[in-house]
Motif scaffolding. Structure first.
Motif, PDB file in Angstrom:
ATOM      1  N   PRO A   1       7.043 -26.868 -23.750  1.00  0.00           N
ATOM      2  CA  PRO A   1       6.986 -26.003 -22.567  1.00  0.00           C
ATOM      3  C   PRO A   1       8.049 -26.407 -21.535  1.00  0.00           C
ATOM      4  N   THR A   8       0.909 -17.577 -10.721  1.00  0.00           N
ATOM      5  CA  THR A   8       1.489 -16.600 -11.628  1.00  0.00           C
ATOM      6  C   THR A   8       2.964 -16.363 -11.340  1.00  0.00           C
ATOM      7  N   TYR A  10       6.962 -17.938 -11.246  1.00  0.00           N
ATOM      8  CA  TYR A  10       7.828 -18.995 -11.776  1.00  0.00           C
ATOM      9  C   TYR A  10       9.289 -18.629 -11.530  1.00  0.00           C
ATOM     10  N   ASP A  12      12.982 -20.022 -12.669  1.00  0.00           N
ATOM     11  CA  ASP A  12      13.725 -20.929 -13.534  1.00  0.00           C
ATOM     12  C   ASP A  12      15.030 -21.258 -12.833  1.00  0.00           C
ATOM     13  N   TYR A  23      12.054 -15.885 -23.501  1.00  0.00           N
ATOM     14  CA  TYR A  23      10.851 -16.604 -23.079  1.00  0.00           C
ATOM     15  C   TYR A  23       9.651 -16.115 -23.872  1.00  0.00           C
ATOM     16  N   THR A  24       8.665 -17.008 -24.042  1.00  0.00           N
ATOM     17  CA  THR A  24       7.328 -16.638 -24.496  1.00  0.00           C
ATOM     18  C   THR A  24       6.345 -17.332 -23.555  1.00  0.00           C
ATOM     19  N   VAL A  25       5.127 -16.829 -23.517  1.00  0.00           N
ATOM     20  CA  VAL A  25       4.117 -17.384 -22.619  1.00  0.00           C
ATOM     21  C   VAL A  25       2.873 -17.744 -23.418  1.00  0.00           C
ATOM     22  N   ALA A  27      -1.108 -19.143 -22.531  1.00  0.00           N
ATOM     23  CA  ALA A  27      -2.079 -19.403 -21.460  1.00  0.00           C
ATOM     24  C   ALA A  27      -3.084 -20.452 -21.928  1.00  0.00           C
ATOM     25  N   ARG A  34      -6.505 -22.274 -25.703  1.00  0.00           N
ATOM     26  CA  ARG A  34      -5.124 -21.771 -25.625  1.00  0.00           C
ATOM     27  C   ARG A  34      -5.018 -20.414 -26.286  1.00  0.00           C
ATOM     28  N   LYS A  37       1.041 -17.321 -28.712  1.00  0.00           N
ATOM     29  CA  LYS A  37       2.271 -17.014 -27.988  1.00  0.00           C
ATOM     30  C   LYS A  37       2.350 -15.518 -27.706  1.00  0.00           C
ATOM     31  N   SER A  38       2.879 -15.171 -26.555  1.00  0.00           N
ATOM     32  CA  SER A  38       3.124 -13.763 -26.238  1.00  0.00           C
ATOM     33  C   SER A  38       4.316 -13.282 -27.064  1.00  0.00           C
ATOM     34  N   GLU A  40       8.024 -12.268 -27.573  1.00  0.00           N
ATOM     35  CA  GLU A  40       9.219 -12.801 -26.930  1.00  0.00           C
ATOM     36  C   GLU A  40       9.813 -11.732 -26.021  1.00  0.00           C
TER      37      GLU A  40
END
Length: 148
Positions: A1, A8, A10, A12, A23-25, A27, A34, A37-38, A40
């Motif tokens: 990470p 919520t 961010y 960079d 990016y992927t997210v 939670a 967990r 992954k979202s 991309e």
């Protein structure tokens, strides 16, 4: 990470010199559950601004610019958390020349412009001035010079 967020939002701030970022997210809750992954997603960088945005990592009072100045100057400061802010300009005799007071200012980057020609209709003279910020427990002071 690359980041762990309590919010919520961010920013960079350490971007590599590339045309596109991916990016992927994921939670995670307080019980260590967990998500997967979202999908991309990517961003195309179309330009870079000199302006600082987002939430700063620390309180900061920058040197005014320009310095020396005539007739006006800009004072920038950064707040990493909501604070009551008092920014005051003093002459060398300790007399208050200008004051900005604001309550519950949200985190971010801010600036104030001071026109050193008059204060409440009274001409301000050339010389050195001190400006001081108080934001929560943070206190910082800098010097500036008005040349007419």
């Amino acid at each position: 990470p690359i980041a762990v967020l309590e919010d919520t939002f961010y920013v960079d701030s350490d971007l590599p010199l590339v045309e596109r970022l991916y990016y992927t997210v994921i939670a995670e809750d307080i019980h260590d559950n967990r998500s997967g992954k979202s999908n991309e997603f990517s961003f195309v960088i179309t330009g870079v601004s000199d302006e600082r945005v987002g939430i700063p990592e620390a309180f900061e009072l920058s040197q005014n610019y320009p310095n020396p100045f005539n007739p006006s100057t800009v004072i920038k400061y950064a707040l990493p958390k909501s604070s009551n802010v008092s920014l005051v300009i003093y002459n060398l005799m300790g007399q208050e020349v200008m004051r900005w007071d604001e309550n519950n200012v949200t985190p971010g980057y801010y600036e104030k412009t001071w026109n050193g020609t008059t204060q409440s209709g009274i001409p301000v003279s050339s010389g050195m001035y001190i400006y001081r910020i108080v934001a929560g427990d943070f206190v910082s002071t800098n010097k500036m010079v008005l040349l007419k």
